[in-house]
Design a protein around this motif. Structure first.
Motif, PDB file in Angstrom:
ATOM      1  N   UNK A 214       0.855  -1.187   0.000  1.00  0.00           N
ATOM      2  CA  UNK A 214       0.000   0.000   0.000  1.00  0.00           C
ATOM      3  C   UNK A 214       0.890   1.235   0.000  1.00  0.00           C
ATOM      4  N   UNK A 215       0.489   2.259  -0.715  1.00  0.00           N
ATOM      5  CA  UNK A 215       1.249   3.501  -0.748  1.00  0.00           C
ATOM      6  C   UNK A 215       1.050   4.323   0.513  1.00  0.00           C
ATOM      7  N   UNK A 216       2.084   5.055   0.885  1.00  0.00           N
ATOM      8  CA  UNK A 216       2.004   5.988   2.009  1.00  0.00           C
ATOM      9  C   UNK A 216       2.411   7.361   1.472  1.00  0.00           C
ATOM     10  N   UNK A 217       1.532   8.361   1.622  1.00  0.00           N
ATOM     11  CA  UNK A 217       1.779   9.676   1.025  1.00  0.00           C
ATOM     12  C   UNK A 217       2.364  10.695   1.985  1.00  0.00           C
ATOM     13  N   UNK A 218       2.119  10.527   3.256  1.00  0.00           N
ATOM     14  CA  UNK A 218       2.595  11.513   4.219  1.00  0.00           C
ATOM     15  C   UNK A 218       2.688  10.870   5.598  1.00  0.00           C
ATOM     16  N   UNK A 219       3.218  11.628   6.532  1.00  0.00           N
ATOM     17  CA  UNK A 219       3.311  11.147   7.902  1.00  0.00           C
ATOM     18  C   UNK A 219       4.546  10.316   8.126  1.00  0.00           C
ATOM     19  N   UNK A 220       4.381   9.261   8.862  1.00  0.00           N
ATOM     20  CA  UNK A 220       5.490   8.415   9.282  1.00  0.00           C
ATOM     21  C   UNK A 220       5.214   6.971   8.896  1.00  0.00           C
ATOM     22  N   UNK A 221       6.251   6.277   8.434  1.00  0.00           N
ATOM     23  CA  UNK A 221       6.171   4.827   8.290  1.00  0.00           C
ATOM     24  C   UNK A 221       7.161   4.226   9.285  1.00  0.00           C
ATOM     25  N   UNK A 222       6.729   3.150   9.920  1.00  0.00           N
ATOM     26  CA  UNK A 222       7.508   2.529  10.990  1.00  0.00           C
ATOM     27  C   UNK A 222       7.756   1.067  10.674  1.00  0.00           C
ATOM     28  N   UNK A 223       9.007   0.665  10.797  1.00  0.00           N
ATOM     29  CA  UNK A 223       9.409  -0.732  10.582  1.00  0.00           C
ATOM     30  C   UNK A 223       9.563  -1.422  11.925  1.00  0.00           C
ATOM     31  N   UNK A 224       9.024  -2.628  12.013  1.00  0.00           N
ATOM     32  CA  UNK A 224       9.137  -3.438  13.219  1.00  0.00           C
ATOM     33  C   UNK A 224       9.774  -4.765  12.838  1.00  0.00           C
ATOM     34  N   UNK A 225      11.009  -4.961  13.274  1.00  0.00           N
ATOM     35  CA  UNK A 225      11.746  -6.175  12.953  1.00  0.00           C
ATOM     36  C   UNK A 225      11.648  -7.203  14.058  1.00  0.00           C
ATOM     37  N   UNK A 226      11.592  -8.457  13.648  1.00  0.00           N
ATOM     38  CA  UNK A 226      11.517  -9.566  14.606  1.00  0.00           C
ATOM     39  C   UNK A 226      12.467 -10.668  14.136  1.00  0.00           C
ATOM     40  N   UNK A 227      13.446 -10.999  14.987  1.00  0.00           N
ATOM     41  CA  UNK A 227      14.397 -12.066  14.652  1.00  0.00           C
ATOM     42  C   UNK A 227      13.677 -13.402  14.691  1.00  0.00           C
ATOM     43  N   UNK A 228      13.718 -14.122  13.561  1.00  0.00           N
ATOM     44  CA  UNK A 228      13.089 -15.435  13.460  1.00  0.00           C
ATOM     45  C   UNK A 228      14.058 -16.539  13.870  1.00  0.00           C
ATOM     46  N   UNK A 229      15.311 -16.407  13.420  1.00  0.00           N
ATOM     47  CA  UNK A 229      16.309 -17.449  13.687  1.00  0.00           C
ATOM     48  C   UNK A 229      17.681 -16.814  13.688  1.00  0.00           C
ATOM     49  N   UNK A 230      18.497 -17.189  14.657  1.00  0.00           N
ATOM     50  CA  UNK A 230      19.869 -16.713  14.740  1.00  0.00           C
ATOM     51  C   UNK A 230      20.767 -17.926  14.979  1.00  0.00           C
ATOM     52  N   UNK A 231      21.812 -18.059  14.173  1.00  0.00           N
ATOM     53  CA  UNK A 231      22.796 -19.117  14.375  1.00  0.00           C
ATOM     54  C   UNK A 231      24.178 -18.473  14.445  1.00  0.00           C
ATOM     55  N   UNK A 232      25.197 -19.297  14.442  1.00  0.00           N
ATOM     56  CA  UNK A 232      26.574 -18.802  14.484  1.00  0.00           C
ATOM     57  C   UNK A 232      26.914 -18.011  13.230  1.00  0.00           C
ATOM     58  N   UNK A 233      26.307 -18.343  12.096  1.00  0.00           N
ATOM     59  CA  UNK A 233      26.682 -17.731  10.812  1.00  0.00           C
ATOM     60  C   UNK A 233      25.600 -16.895  10.139  1.00  0.00           C
ATOM     61  N   UNK A 234      24.350 -16.979  10.567  1.00  0.00           N
ATOM     62  CA  UNK A 234      23.322 -16.181   9.903  1.00  0.00           C
ATOM     63  C   UNK A 234      22.227 -15.756  10.865  1.00  0.00           C
ATOM     64  N   UNK A 235      21.431 -14.803  10.401  1.00  0.00           N
ATOM     65  CA  UNK A 235      20.281 -14.319  11.162  1.00  0.00           C
ATOM     66  C   UNK A 235      19.175 -14.009  10.155  1.00  0.00           C
ATOM     67  N   UNK A 236      17.968 -14.467  10.441  1.00  0.00           N
ATOM     68  CA  UNK A 236      16.812 -14.200   9.583  1.00  0.00           C
ATOM     69  C   UNK A 236      15.848 -13.313  10.359  1.00  0.00           C
ATOM     70  N   UNK A 237      15.422 -12.212   9.704  1.00  0.00           N
ATOM     71  CA  UNK A 237      14.576 -11.220  10.361  1.00  0.00           C
ATOM     72  C   UNK A 237      13.365 -10.916   9.487  1.00  0.00           C
ATOM     73  N   UNK A 238      12.172 -10.960  10.074  1.00  0.00           N
ATOM     74  CA  UNK A 238      10.939 -10.504   9.422  1.00  0.00           C
ATOM     75  C   UNK A 238      10.718  -9.047   9.802  1.00  0.00           C
ATOM     76  N   UNK A 239      10.259  -8.252   8.843  1.00  0.00           N
ATOM     77  CA  UNK A 239       9.980  -6.839   9.103  1.00  0.00           C
ATOM     78  C   UNK A 239       8.617  -6.467   8.519  1.00  0.00           C
ATOM     79  N   UNK A 240       7.792  -5.837   9.339  1.00  0.00           N
ATOM     80  CA  UNK A 240       6.540  -5.239   8.889  1.00  0.00           C
ATOM     81  C   UNK A 240       6.708  -3.731   8.919  1.00  0.00           C
TER      82      UNK A 240
END
Length: 134
Positions: free
Chosen positions: A86-112
């Motif tokens: 969806x388009x956003x024309x004005x105001x503020x957009x906010x990202x919320x990240x959530x770590x799904x999986x973290x290992x010794x070599x990688x990290x996967x993060x979902x962001x809304x």
């Protein structure tokens, strides 16, 4: 907000010219994720008058990147899947990240990414590769 984590990342935030240039602000960080925002300004808009997809993506990638770095290590983006909803024309957009999986070599993060009304405007999953050890 974890003051300890914010202090740990303060040098990175101060030195990150890309983040400053794109008006990205890190609001909160925990080991499980982070929150960041962009206030939409004229240079954020595309020719149609909505926040450019690159602004959405840069915000989400930055939020996810700092989410991964909350463990004290350095990461680089390896790949991502991103959806513009969806388009956003004005105001503020906010990202919320959530770590799904973290290992010794990688990290996967979902962001809304949501607008001021809390409506989902874009979202993605980011895979990060760890380039340093603690």
């Amino acid at each position: 907000m974890s003051k300890e984590l914010m202090d740990m990342l303060s040098h990175s935030l101060e030195a990150n010219e890309f983040v400053k240039y794109n008006h990205i602000v890190l609001d909160d960080i925990e080991l499980t994720g982070a929150t960041a925002h962009i206030d939409i300004v004229p240079e954020t808009l595309n020719v149609l008058g909505v926040a450019h997809g690159g602004a959405h993506f840069a915000l989400a990638d930055t939020c996810a990147g700092y989410s991964s770095r909350a463990d004290g290590r350095e990461y680089v983006t390896q790949q991502s899947n991103y959806y513009f909803l969806k388009g956003a024309k004005s105001g503020r957009i906010t990202a919320k990240g959530h770590v799904i999986k973290r290992t010794r070599k990688f990290c996967i993060v979902d962001v809304d990414v949501v607008d001021e009304a809390g409506e989902l405007v874009s979202k993605g999953t980011f895979d990060y590769y760890c380039v340093s050890e603690k």
